[in-house]
Motif scaffolding. Structure first.
Motif, PDB file in Angstrom:
ATOM      1  N   GLU A   1      -7.258   0.447  -7.090  1.00 16.83           N
ATOM      2  CA  GLU A   1      -6.703  -0.762  -6.250  1.00 16.83           C
ATOM      3  C   GLU A   1      -6.441  -1.913  -7.331  1.00 16.83           C
ATOM      4  O   GLU A   1      -5.524  -2.680  -7.235  1.00 16.83           O
ATOM      5  CB  GLU A   1      -7.696  -1.330  -5.427  1.00 16.83           C
ATOM      6  CG  GLU A   1      -7.934  -0.671  -4.147  1.00 16.83           C
ATOM      7  CD  GLU A   1      -8.918  -1.395  -3.286  1.00 16.83           C
ATOM      8  OE1 GLU A   1      -9.048  -2.553  -2.996  1.00 16.83           O
ATOM      9  OE2 GLU A   1      -9.785  -0.662  -2.509  1.00 16.83           O
ATOM     10  N   GLU A   2      -7.203  -1.951  -8.462  1.00 17.43           N
ATOM     11  CA  GLU A   2      -7.029  -3.082  -9.562  1.00 17.43           C
ATOM     12  C   GLU A   2      -5.339  -2.713 -10.121  1.00 17.43           C
ATOM     13  O   GLU A   2      -4.822  -3.557 -10.416  1.00 17.43           O
ATOM     14  CB  GLU A   2      -8.029  -3.005 -10.336  1.00 17.43           C
ATOM     15  CG  GLU A   2      -7.872  -4.388 -11.417  1.00 17.43           C
ATOM     16  CD  GLU A   2      -9.315  -4.581 -12.314  1.00 17.43           C
ATOM     17  OE1 GLU A   2      -9.029  -5.138 -13.359  1.00 17.43           O
ATOM     18  OE2 GLU A   2     -10.263  -4.307 -11.844  1.00 17.43           O
ATOM     19  N   ALA A   3      -5.178  -1.491 -10.559  1.00 20.68           N
ATOM     20  CA  ALA A   3      -4.014  -1.100 -10.823  1.00 20.68           C
ATOM     21  C   ALA A   3      -2.978  -1.722 -10.223  1.00 20.68           C
ATOM     22  O   ALA A   3      -1.965  -2.180 -10.536  1.00 20.68           O
ATOM     23  CB  ALA A   3      -3.861   0.111 -11.281  1.00 20.68           C
ATOM     24  N   GLY A   7       0.283  -4.585 -10.494  1.00 18.00           N
ATOM     25  CA  GLY A   7       1.790  -4.154 -10.694  1.00 18.00           C
ATOM     26  C   GLY A   7       2.259  -2.903 -10.709  1.00 18.00           C
ATOM     27  O   GLY A   7       3.158  -2.406 -11.293  1.00 18.00           O
ATOM     28  N   HIS A   8       1.185  -1.795 -10.880  1.00 23.19           N
ATOM     29  CA  HIS A   8       1.350  -0.459 -11.239  1.00 23.19           C
ATOM     30  C   HIS A   8       1.864   0.389  -9.880  1.00 23.19           C
ATOM     31  O   HIS A   8       1.046   0.409  -9.003  1.00 23.19           O
ATOM     32  CB  HIS A   8       0.156   0.433 -11.891  1.00 23.19           C
ATOM     33  CG  HIS A   8       0.304   1.696 -12.237  1.00 23.19           C
ATOM     34  ND1 HIS A   8       0.274   2.593 -11.584  1.00 23.19           N
ATOM     35  CD2 HIS A   8       0.642   1.598 -13.681  1.00 23.19           C
ATOM     36  CE1 HIS A   8       0.674   3.608 -12.511  1.00 23.19           C
ATOM     37  NE2 HIS A   8       0.544   3.281 -13.874  1.00 23.19           N
ATOM     38  N   MET A  29       2.856   1.228   4.951  1.00 22.34           N
ATOM     39  CA  MET A  29       4.424   0.721   4.758  1.00 22.34           C
ATOM     40  C   MET A  29       4.455  -0.398   3.817  1.00 22.34           C
ATOM     41  O   MET A  29       5.425  -0.479   2.918  1.00 22.34           O
ATOM     42  CB  MET A  29       4.847   0.565   5.922  1.00 22.34           C
ATOM     43  CG  MET A  29       5.245   2.015   6.790  1.00 22.34           C
ATOM     44  SD  MET A  29       6.493   3.092   5.796  1.00 22.34           S
ATOM     45  CE  MET A  29       5.703   4.348   6.346  1.00 22.34           C
ATOM     46  N   LYS A  30       3.428  -1.331   3.824  1.00 21.84           N
ATOM     47  CA  LYS A  30       3.398  -2.479   3.108  1.00 21.84           C
ATOM     48  C   LYS A  30       3.188  -2.093   1.526  1.00 21.84           C
ATOM     49  O   LYS A  30       3.926  -2.888   0.494  1.00 21.84           O
ATOM     50  CB  LYS A  30       2.570  -3.665   3.437  1.00 21.84           C
ATOM     51  CG  LYS A  30       2.781  -4.128   4.800  1.00 21.84           C
ATOM     52  CD  LYS A  30       1.561  -5.232   5.136  1.00 21.84           C
ATOM     53  CE  LYS A  30       1.852  -5.862   6.362  1.00 21.84           C
ATOM     54  NZ  LYS A  30       0.951  -6.741   6.550  1.00 21.84           N
ATOM     55  N   HIS A  31       2.410  -1.282   1.280  1.00 23.95           N
ATOM     56  CA  HIS A  31       2.148  -0.610  -0.047  1.00 23.95           C
ATOM     57  C   HIS A  31       3.356   0.073  -0.539  1.00 23.95           C
ATOM     58  O   HIS A  31       3.824  -0.084  -1.642  1.00 23.95           O
ATOM     59  CB  HIS A  31       0.889   0.229  -0.241  1.00 23.95           C
ATOM     60  CG  HIS A  31      -0.348  -0.322   0.056  1.00 23.95           C
ATOM     61  ND1 HIS A  31      -0.723  -1.377  -0.903  1.00 23.95           N
ATOM     62  CD2 HIS A  31      -1.314  -0.242   1.000  1.00 23.95           C
ATOM     63  CE1 HIS A  31      -1.888  -1.871  -0.446  1.00 23.95           C
ATOM     64  NE2 HIS A  31      -2.226  -1.039   0.567  1.00 23.95           N
ATOM     65  N   PHE A  32       3.954   0.952   0.256  1.00 25.55           N
ATOM     66  CA  PHE A  32       5.235   1.575  -0.125  1.00 25.55           C
ATOM     67  C   PHE A  32       6.376   0.577  -0.635  1.00 25.55           C
ATOM     68  O   PHE A  32       7.219   0.943  -1.325  1.00 25.55           O
ATOM     69  CB  PHE A  32       5.632   2.418   0.939  1.00 25.55           C
ATOM     70  CG  PHE A  32       4.805   3.702   1.065  1.00 25.55           C
ATOM     71  CD1 PHE A  32       4.040   4.488  -0.190  1.00 25.55           C
ATOM     72  CD2 PHE A  32       4.287   4.042   2.379  1.00 25.55           C
ATOM     73  CE1 PHE A  32       3.038   5.468  -0.019  1.00 25.55           C
ATOM     74  CE2 PHE A  32       3.606   5.199   2.463  1.00 25.55           C
ATOM     75  CZ  PHE A  32       2.925   5.872   1.516  1.00 25.55           C
ATOM     76  N   ILE A  33       6.546  -0.399   0.321  1.00 21.51           N
ATOM     77  CA  ILE A  33       7.566  -1.462   0.110  1.00 21.51           C
ATOM     78  C   ILE A  33       7.280  -2.041  -1.173  1.00 21.51           C
ATOM     79  O   ILE A  33       8.160  -2.291  -2.123  1.00 21.51           O
ATOM     80  CB  ILE A  33       7.449  -2.400   1.226  1.00 21.51           C
ATOM     81  CG1 ILE A  33       8.067  -1.971   2.776  1.00 21.51           C
ATOM     82  CG2 ILE A  33       8.308  -3.662   1.033  1.00 21.51           C
ATOM     83  CD1 ILE A  33       7.938  -2.761   3.759  1.00 21.51           C
ATOM     84  N   ASP A  40       9.972   2.613  -7.550  1.00 16.85           N
ATOM     85  CA  ASP A  40       9.415   3.858  -7.488  1.00 16.85           C
ATOM     86  C   ASP A  40      10.107   4.614  -6.385  1.00 16.85           C
ATOM     87  O   ASP A  40      10.265   4.305  -5.116  1.00 16.85           O
ATOM     88  CB  ASP A  40       7.878   3.621  -6.938  1.00 16.85           C
ATOM     89  CG  ASP A  40       7.124   5.148  -6.680  1.00 16.85           C
ATOM     90  OD1 ASP A  40       7.017   5.591  -7.656  1.00 16.85           O
ATOM     91  OD2 ASP A  40       6.898   5.543  -5.644  1.00 16.85           O
ATOM     92  N   ASP A  41      10.617   5.763  -6.864  1.00 12.21           N
ATOM     93  CA  ASP A  41      11.181   6.624  -5.816  1.00 12.21           C
ATOM     94  C   ASP A  41      10.713   7.328  -4.727  1.00 12.21           C
ATOM     95  O   ASP A  41      11.238   7.266  -3.804  1.00 12.21           O
ATOM     96  CB  ASP A  41      12.158   7.675  -6.724  1.00 12.21           C
ATOM     97  CG  ASP A  41      13.231   7.023  -7.583  1.00 12.21           C
ATOM     98  OD1 ASP A  41      13.645   6.199  -7.448  1.00 12.21           O
ATOM     99  OD2 ASP A  41      13.390   7.942  -8.783  1.00 12.21           O
ATOM    100  N   LEU A  42       9.508   7.821  -4.914  1.00 11.23           N
ATOM    101  CA  LEU A  42       8.578   8.489  -4.199  1.00 11.23           C
ATOM    102  C   LEU A  42       8.386   7.283  -2.799  1.00 11.23           C
ATOM    103  O   LEU A  42       8.436   7.791  -1.744  1.00 11.23           O
ATOM    104  CB  LEU A  42       7.356   9.153  -4.485  1.00 11.23           C
ATOM    105  CG  LEU A  42       7.671  10.264  -5.475  1.00 11.23           C
ATOM    106  CD1 LEU A  42       6.248  10.571  -5.874  1.00 11.23           C
ATOM    107  CD2 LEU A  42       8.198  11.458  -4.554  1.00 11.23           C
ATOM    108  N   SER A  43       8.070   6.169  -3.276  1.00  9.41           N
ATOM    109  CA  SER A  43       7.736   5.079  -2.114  1.00  9.41           C
ATOM    110  C   SER A  43       9.141   4.769  -1.240  1.00  9.41           C
ATOM    111  O   SER A  43       9.005   4.607  -0.245  1.00  9.41           O
ATOM    112  CB  SER A  43       7.355   4.049  -2.686  1.00  9.41           C
ATOM    113  OG  SER A  43       6.014   4.311  -3.248  1.00  9.41           O
ATOM    114  N   MET A  44      10.154   4.918  -2.061  1.00 10.31           N
ATOM    115  CA  MET A  44      11.632   4.702  -1.211  1.00 10.31           C
ATOM    116  C   MET A  44      12.012   5.693  -0.367  1.00 10.31           C
ATOM    117  O   MET A  44      12.180   5.544   0.993  1.00 10.31           O
ATOM    118  CB  MET A  44      12.642   4.609  -2.160  1.00 10.31           C
ATOM    119  CG  MET A  44      13.971   4.065  -1.914  1.00 10.31           C
ATOM    120  SD  MET A  44      14.051   2.260  -1.252  1.00 10.31           S
ATOM    121  CE  MET A  44      14.354   2.751   0.351  1.00 10.31           C
TER     122      MET A  44
END
Length: 95
Positions: A1-3, A7-8, A29-33, A40-44
């Protein structure tokens, strides 16, 4: 969570996966956004899937797509592209 907080993007993506597995789709979805906004391509891809499933609005999807592309473009440079080509060719150094 800290990472993720610092901004990691991969850590943020992983938090999204964790939230999704626990049924908290909106939080996922908020985390992926956030991760997609960092490039990050996987999140996209997860955001795209969320859009198709109706979990992400058209407006949010469009905004994330623009931010993701801007983040990817910001990391591009001639030197990085040459290094990637050398890597693909199996060269360890660029002459």
């Amino acid at each position: 969570e800290e990472a993720a907080i610092r901004g990691h993007q991969i850590a943020r993506h992983n938090l999204g996966c964790h939230e999704g597995r626990n049924g908290r789709i909106e939080r996922a979805m908020k985390h992926f956004i956030i991760a997609a906004n960092l490039g990050d391509d996987l999140s996209m891809k997860k955001i795209k899937d969320g859009y198709v499933e109706g979990e992400v609005s058209k407006e949010d999807f469009a905004a994330v797509l623009r931010a993701h592309q801007a983040a990817v473009d910001a990391t591009k440079s001639t030197q990085r592209e040459e290094a990637e080509l050398a890597k693909q060719r199996g060269l360890s150094r660029i002459a």
